[in-house]
Write a protein that holds these residues in place. Structure first.
Motif, PDB file in Angstrom:
ATOM      1  N   MET A 145      23.053  52.532  39.973  1.00 19.07           N
ATOM      2  CA  MET A 145      23.004  51.181  39.416  1.00 19.07           C
ATOM      3  C   MET A 145      21.544  51.079  38.769  1.00 19.07           C
ATOM      4  O   MET A 145      20.424  51.673  39.497  1.00 19.07           O
ATOM      5  N   ALA A 146      21.646  50.492  37.830  1.00 15.51           N
ATOM      6  CA  ALA A 146      20.255  50.351  37.057  1.00 15.51           C
ATOM      7  C   ALA A 146      19.158  49.368  37.798  1.00 15.51           C
ATOM      8  O   ALA A 146      20.090  48.221  38.428  1.00 15.51           O
ATOM      9  N   VAL A 147      18.126  49.482  37.522  1.00 17.80           N
ATOM     10  CA  VAL A 147      17.286  48.623  38.075  1.00 17.80           C
ATOM     11  C   VAL A 147      17.076  47.381  37.457  1.00 17.80           C
ATOM     12  O   VAL A 147      17.304  47.152  36.044  1.00 17.80           O
ATOM     13  N   MET A 148      17.413  46.113  38.168  1.00 20.61           N
ATOM     14  CA  MET A 148      17.416  44.820  37.564  1.00 20.61           C
ATOM     15  C   MET A 148      15.937  44.157  37.500  1.00 20.61           C
ATOM     16  O   MET A 148      15.542  44.151  38.440  1.00 20.61           O
ATOM     17  N   ILE A 149      15.964  43.425  36.383  1.00 20.27           N
ATOM     18  CA  ILE A 149      14.767  43.034  36.129  1.00 20.27           C
ATOM     19  C   ILE A 149      14.847  41.415  35.978  1.00 20.27           C
ATOM     20  O   ILE A 149      15.853  40.985  35.311  1.00 20.27           O
ATOM     21  N   HIS A 150      14.018  40.437  36.709  1.00 15.05           N
ATOM     22  CA  HIS A 150      14.092  39.223  36.513  1.00 15.05           C
ATOM     23  C   HIS A 150      13.485  38.651  35.358  1.00 15.05           C
ATOM     24  O   HIS A 150      12.344  38.925  35.140  1.00 15.05           O
ATOM     25  N   SER A 151      14.187  37.939  34.434  1.00 10.37           N
ATOM     26  CA  SER A 151      13.881  37.361  33.241  1.00 10.37           C
ATOM     27  C   SER A 151      14.045  36.036  33.246  1.00 10.37           C
ATOM     28  O   SER A 151      14.639  35.294  34.227  1.00 10.37           O
ATOM     29  N   LYS A 152      13.464  35.277  32.205  1.00 13.35           N
ATOM     30  CA  LYS A 152      13.790  33.883  32.026  1.00 13.35           C
ATOM     31  C   LYS A 152      15.364  33.639  31.964  1.00 13.35           C
ATOM     32  O   LYS A 152      15.838  32.396  32.061  1.00 13.35           O
ATOM     33  N   TYR A 153      16.159  34.435  31.661  1.00 15.41           N
ATOM     34  CA  TYR A 153      17.829  34.195  31.514  1.00 15.41           C
ATOM     35  C   TYR A 153      18.314  34.964  33.102  1.00 15.41           C
ATOM     36  O   TYR A 153      19.468  34.924  33.074  1.00 15.41           O
ATOM     37  N   GLY A 154      17.790  35.393  33.938  1.00 21.14           N
ATOM     38  CA  GLY A 154      18.169  35.596  35.215  1.00 21.14           C
ATOM     39  C   GLY A 154      17.975  37.095  35.360  1.00 21.14           C
ATOM     40  O   GLY A 154      16.906  37.801  34.661  1.00 21.14           O
ATOM     41  N   TYR A 155      18.645  37.878  36.246  1.00 21.06           N
ATOM     42  CA  TYR A 155      18.495  39.396  36.389  1.00 21.06           C
ATOM     43  C   TYR A 155      19.345  40.270  35.571  1.00 21.06           C
ATOM     44  O   TYR A 155      20.555  39.877  35.160  1.00 21.06           O
ATOM     45  N   GLU A 156      18.691  41.068  34.730  1.00 17.97           N
ATOM     46  CA  GLU A 156      19.356  41.791  33.703  1.00 17.97           C
ATOM     47  C   GLU A 156      18.671  43.347  33.809  1.00 17.97           C
ATOM     48  O   GLU A 156      17.591  43.537  34.209  1.00 17.97           O
ATOM     49  N   PRO A 157      19.662  44.145  33.206  1.00 20.04           N
ATOM     50  CA  PRO A 157      19.153  45.548  32.765  1.00 20.04           C
ATOM     51  C   PRO A 157      17.773  45.411  31.854  1.00 20.04           C
ATOM     52  O   PRO A 157      17.750  44.577  31.173  1.00 20.04           O
ATOM     53  N   PRO A 158      17.053  46.587  32.026  1.00 21.15           N
ATOM     54  CA  PRO A 158      15.892  46.742  30.969  1.00 21.15           C
ATOM     55  C   PRO A 158      16.196  46.673  29.616  1.00 21.15           C
ATOM     56  O   PRO A 158      15.455  45.894  28.852  1.00 21.15           O
ATOM     57  N   GLU A 159      17.528  47.306  29.315  1.00 24.82           N
ATOM     58  CA  GLU A 159      17.953  47.258  27.884  1.00 24.82           C
ATOM     59  C   GLU A 159      18.087  45.807  27.315  1.00 24.82           C
ATOM     60  O   GLU A 159      17.684  45.269  26.194  1.00 24.82           O
ATOM     61  N   TRP A 160      18.489  45.064  27.977  1.00 22.39           N
ATOM     62  CA  TRP A 160      18.998  43.484  27.630  1.00 22.39           C
ATOM     63  C   TRP A 160      17.637  42.845  27.630  1.00 22.39           C
ATOM     64  O   TRP A 160      17.606  41.837  26.728  1.00 22.39           O
ATOM     65  N   VAL A 161      16.800  42.956  28.808  1.00 22.70           N
ATOM     66  CA  VAL A 161      15.636  42.021  28.611  1.00 22.70           C
ATOM     67  C   VAL A 161      14.846  42.615  27.200  1.00 22.70           C
ATOM     68  O   VAL A 161      14.174  41.652  26.606  1.00 22.70           O
ATOM     69  N   GLN A 162      14.840  43.691  26.929  1.00 20.18           N
ATOM     70  CA  GLN A 162      14.222  44.024  25.387  1.00 20.18           C
ATOM     71  C   GLN A 162      14.957  43.523  24.561  1.00 20.18           C
ATOM     72  O   GLN A 162      14.070  42.976  23.520  1.00 20.18           O
TER      73      GLN A 162
END
Length: 55
Positions: free
Chosen positions: A1-18
């Motif tokens: 499973m990919a590492v999930m990053i907490h962003s202002k939209y919730g927890y997302e994969p790094p590609e989605w955060v970018q």
């Protein structure tokens, strides 16, 4: 499973955060440019009304 990053939209994969970051920057720039060029100016299309004071 990919590492999930907490962003202002919730927890997302790094590609989605970018992708979210790029979209946010694009939208902010688009709003700034529209404001700069008067795209949302309410006074741009106003007609001048001359009142006749003698009526």
């Amino acid at each position: 499973m990919a590492v999930m990053i907490h962003s202002k939209y919730g927890y997302e994969p790094p590609e989605w955060v970018q992708a979210d970051s790029r979209l946010d920057k694009w939208y902010k720039d688009k709003k700034r440019r529209a404001k700069q060029h008067g795209a949302f100016s309410l006074e741009k299309n106003k007609k001048v009304v001359i009142k006749n004071e003698r009526c």
